[in-house]
Design a protein around this motif. Structure first.
Motif, short mmCIF file in Angstrom:
data_model
loop_
_atom_site.label_atom_id
_atom_site.label_comp_id
_atom_site.label_asym_id
_atom_site.label_seq_id
_atom_site.Cartn_x
_atom_site.Cartn_y
_atom_site.Cartn_z
N LEU A 110 8.18 -1.99 6.28
CA LEU A 110 6.81 -2.37 5.88
C LEU A 110 6.41 -3.70 6.52
N PRO A 111 5.18 -3.78 7.04
CA PRO A 111 4.70 -5.04 7.61
C PRO A 111 4.42 -6.05 6.50
N ALA A 112 4.28 -7.31 6.89
CA ALA A 112 4.10 -8.39 5.92
C ALA A 112 2.80 -8.27 5.13
N ASP A 113 1.79 -7.60 5.70
CA ASP A 113 0.50 -7.52 5.00
C ASP A 113 0.40 -6.35 4.04
N VAL A 114 1.47 -5.60 3.83
CA VAL A 114 1.46 -4.46 2.92
C VAL A 114 2.36 -4.76 1.72
N LEU A 115 1.78 -4.76 0.53
CA LEU A 115 2.56 -4.94 -0.69
C LEU A 115 3.28 -3.65 -1.08
N ALA A 116 2.60 -2.54 -0.92
CA ALA A 116 3.19 -1.24 -1.28
C ALA A 116 2.36 -0.13 -0.67
#
Length: 302
Positions: free
Chosen positions: A143-149
């Motif tokens: 998961l990239p840093a800008d995705v929480l879930a």
């Protein structure tokens, strides 16, 4: 955002304003229910969803330009706006809160109709994220840093009689804020422009892809802060017999944005179905998911 195969759920983000007329054709297939949300008028997406695993360090707006302030939302039959203001106090602050929110923005059994059933596996790996590489081939990464879930769920309409198996994906992605979810849509549009042909996995491709984005208030978009649509052909080259493969089938990915959340529905057609028949599932799915997102994060009227 292509992909209904192994790498088939992508998410997307907001700001390139191209091909608006093409998307207007999609939105013509929707009408407003009594609650003001789009519903099928009797008439596609894996995508499903995928963005780039990296995001700009200061995403004030995609492309570096100032992102326009939301247009004044139009009111539905009840008099309430179709796109309410986001209640920032309700936005998830961490991954655990975002995962909990995912459980409240999802399609239940039978939500797309009695003919649609869950596939196996039913959900994507929560720690993986589809990425379109330089060669226009879908891969997976963390998961990239800008995705929480994020979560993709898989459904299908079983083959019956002279009709083949239709595959449907729904994807919900939760970011930290609206700017990040906007970038997701912008990357989705960039992917279509960069790769009108995309390989899902060996023997499966998306071809002749085109896409468009409409900001809230543009043309017929009154239901989401950003509406993104991608359509084209799904082609399998692994079949038997002359030509080794089935005829191209209709493919659509439709995505909406509300605050930090993007929702999307993708559909891969099958023999015996027209694009108009398939579109009703896309409209129904995006409508239901967007209603839930607004109920969870929107400010109460009053």
């Amino acid at each position: 955002m292509g992909g209904l195969g192994t790498y088939g759920s992508r998410t997307r983000g907001a700001a390139l304003r191209g091909c608006g007329a093409a998307l207007a054709a999609l939105l013509l297939l929707t009408a407003c229910s009594d609650g003001g949300e789009p519903t099928a008028s009797g008439t596609s997406g894996s995508p499903p969803g995928t963005g780039s695993p990296s995001s700009p360090s200061s995403p004030s707006s995609p492309g570096g330009a100032a992102q326009p302030s939301p247009a004044q939302p139009s009111a539905g039959p009840s008099g309430f706006p179709l796109v309410p203001a986001v209640d920032e106090a309700k936005q998830p602050k961490n991954a655990a809160e975002a995962r909990a929110l995912l459980g409240r923005i999802a399609l239940g059994q039978g939500a797309l109709g009695p003919d649609v059933v869950r596939s196996t596996p039913f959900e994507s790996d929560p720690d993986r994220w589809p990425v379109l590489d330089r060669d226009c081939v879908w891969q997976t990464a963390g998961l990239p840093a800008d995705v929480l879930a994020t979560r993709t769920q898989y459904f299908h309409i079983p083959a019956k009689g002279n009709r083949g198996r239709v595959r449907i994906n729904t994807t919900v992605t939760i970011h930290h804020n609206r700017e990040e979810s906007g970038w997701e849509t912008a990357r989705a549009m960039e992917e279509v422009l960069r790769c009108p042909t995309q390989r899902l996995r060996e023997g499966e491709e998306l071809r002749k892809l085109w896409g468009g984005v409409l900001y809230l208030g543009e043309q017929m978009n009154s239901w989401t802060e950003d509406a993104f649509s991608e359509s084209g052909e799904y082609v399998s080259t692994t079949g038997a017999g002359p030509g080794k493969g089935e005829a191209p089938q209709h493919y659509t990915w439709s995505q909406g944005q509300f605050g930090p959340v993007t929702i999307a529905v993708a559909i891969k057609g099958a023999p015996g179905y027209t694009p108009q028949e398939l579109q009703q599932y896309v409209v129904q799915g995006t409508s239901a998911l967007m209603v839930q997102a607004k109920q969870q994060l929107g400010k109460a009227a009053g």
